[in-house]
Design an enzyme around this catalytic site. Structure first.
Site, PDB file in Angstrom:
ATOM      1  N   SER A 176       0.815  -0.992  -0.543  1.00  0.00           N
ATOM      2  CA  SER A 176      -0.441   0.090  -0.246  1.00  0.00           C
ATOM      3  C   SER A 176       1.098   1.877  -0.038  1.00  0.00           C
ATOM      4  CB  SER A 176      -0.746   0.170   1.710  1.00  0.00           C
ATOM      5  OG  SER A 176      -2.240   1.055   0.937  1.00  0.00           O
ATOM      6  N   ASP A 241     -10.331  -4.052  -4.658  1.00  0.00           N
ATOM      7  CA  ASP A 241      -9.969  -3.384  -3.627  1.00  0.00           C
ATOM      8  C   ASP A 241     -10.703  -1.906  -4.109  1.00  0.00           C
ATOM      9  OD1 ASP A 241      -8.350  -1.212  -1.893  1.00  0.00           O
ATOM     10  OD2 ASP A 241      -6.550  -2.612  -3.143  1.00  0.00           O
ATOM     11  N   HIS A 270      -8.493  -4.386   0.338  1.00  0.00           N
ATOM     12  CA  HIS A 270      -7.009  -3.787   0.293  1.00  0.00           C
ATOM     13  C   HIS A 270      -6.614  -4.247   1.452  1.00  0.00           C
ATOM     14  CE1 HIS A 270      -4.560  -0.586  -0.259  1.00  0.00           C
ATOM     15  NE2 HIS A 270      -4.284  -0.519   1.406  1.00  0.00           N
TER      16      HIS A 270
END
Length: 368
Positions: A176, A241, A270
């Protein structure tokens, strides 16, 4: 100007767990060796404090594997710290047969600079009501783009100098928001073994709005740096996501010089890709196969496609990470939690609609 912009952007990008999930103490029974009392004591884990070029002191963990064929530096997402990631790091090291260095960014967990420590002290005394500070005054010590670059540089220096890891043995893993410092270091280090990008972002601004060009005030401009990475790159992204759209991972994959077969996890979100059996299966195949094959002449590595249609594993499945902890919770003020509330009241809007901009203006941010 860039430093001020980064400090402002940090308010939208970073959400360190507050309070931190762990502490660091000196164990007098082991000659003052550092340890984390909130997690099980393991002889193969070193707890370290590293000084960055920006003057911050960050905490890192080095998990040693007795038969490691490579070492990995793992940059986590924006809503976790080392206490929450500890058991995951131990399990990942075991499954991939790598030494693994995880670290907390400046302002996360027990990683802090002088300014942050002073702010925390004032907060406990009731003299500071805005802790974490909301002004750029402690920008050098609070989470920021520039700090994360200095943080990963300090970690990189440590694995090379203290543990003797060569670039050819080093894998960088960015999850991320951690894809930002990962891609930045990889773009400056030509002989790395590999890079793994897990739910990566094209750039900070592009998470919120589909801009077609890079603006000066944007942060983590991975889209402009990925083509400077000269090693195999594995991209992993969930097709469902809702925080960082899967298109981010797909565009980064297309821009890679040396591609490895990507993993698009069907239905993956996610924060839950580790629960899919295909995650560890594909990642392990990539890591263990790095030393066995040469890149193709066209600069891309290809392997047979791994199915991405598997659902999260049932208890006891052999191809999933059996972790003795829950994944870090998403902060209540995150965009992810806002989306959950919106779904219960009205149909979901397109991620690329104007409501993204409105959420940004209202300072509702996403868990990158």
């Amino acid at each position: 100007m860039g430093g001020v912009t980064s400090s402002i952007a940090a308010k939208f990008a970073f959400f360190p767990p507050n309070p931190p999930s762990y502490s660091v103490v000196s164990d007098e029974s082991c000659s003052g060796k550092l340890c984390i009392p909130e997690v099980p004591r393991r002889e193969n884990v070193d707890v370290l404090k590293l000084r960055t070029q920006r003057g911050n002191e960050i905490v890192a963990l080095y998990v040693k594997h007795p038969k490691a064929s490579a070492s990995m530096v793992y940059s986590h997402g924006n809503a976790a710290d080392l206490g929450q990631m500890f058991e995951f790091f131990v399990e990942l090291s075991l499954r991939l047969r790598v030494n693994l260095m995880g670290y907390d960014y400046s302002g996360y967990g027990q990683s802090a600079g002088k300014g942050l420590l002073e702010a925390a002290s004032l907060s406990h005394k009731g003299l500071c009501t805005s802790y974490p500070p909301l002004t750029p005054l402690v920008g050098l010590h609070w989470p920021s783009e520039c700090n994360t670059y200095a943080d990963i540089d300090a970690v990189y220096k440590c694995v090379k100098e203290q543990y003797g890891v060569k670039d050819e043995q080093l894998i960088l893993y960015g999850q991320s928001v951690g894809s930002g410092p990962t891609v930045d270091l990889a773009s400056r280090t030509p002989n790395l073994r590999a890079v793994v990008l897990h739910g990566p972002i094209l750039s900070g601004l592009r998470v919120l709005y589909p801009v077609k060009r890079t603006h000066w005030f944007d942060i983590y401009k991975n889209v402009d740096k990925i083509n400077m990475v000269n090693c195999p790159v594995l991209v992993i992204h969930g097709t469902a996501d809702e925080v960082v759209d899967c298109s981010h991972g797909k565009q980064l994959y297309e821009l890679c010089k040396e591609k490895y077969e990507p993993l698009w996890v069907n239905g993956g979100g996610h924060c839950n890709l580790e629960s899919y059996p295909v995650y560890i299966k594909h990642l392990k195949k990539f890591v263990l196969g790095l030393g066995k094959s040469k890149p193709a002449t066209n600069g891309s590595r290809k392997t047979p496609l791994v199915s991405d249609t598997q659902k999260p594993a049932e208890s006891g499945a052999s191809n999933t990470l059996n972790l003795p902890f829950d994944l870090p919770e998403i902060p209540r003020n995150s965009l992810d939690s806002q989306l959950d509330k919106m779904k219960s009241n009205k149909p979901e809007k397109s991620r690329m609609s104007k409501d993204c901009v409105e959420r940004f203006r209202r300072r509702k941010i996403s868990v990158w």
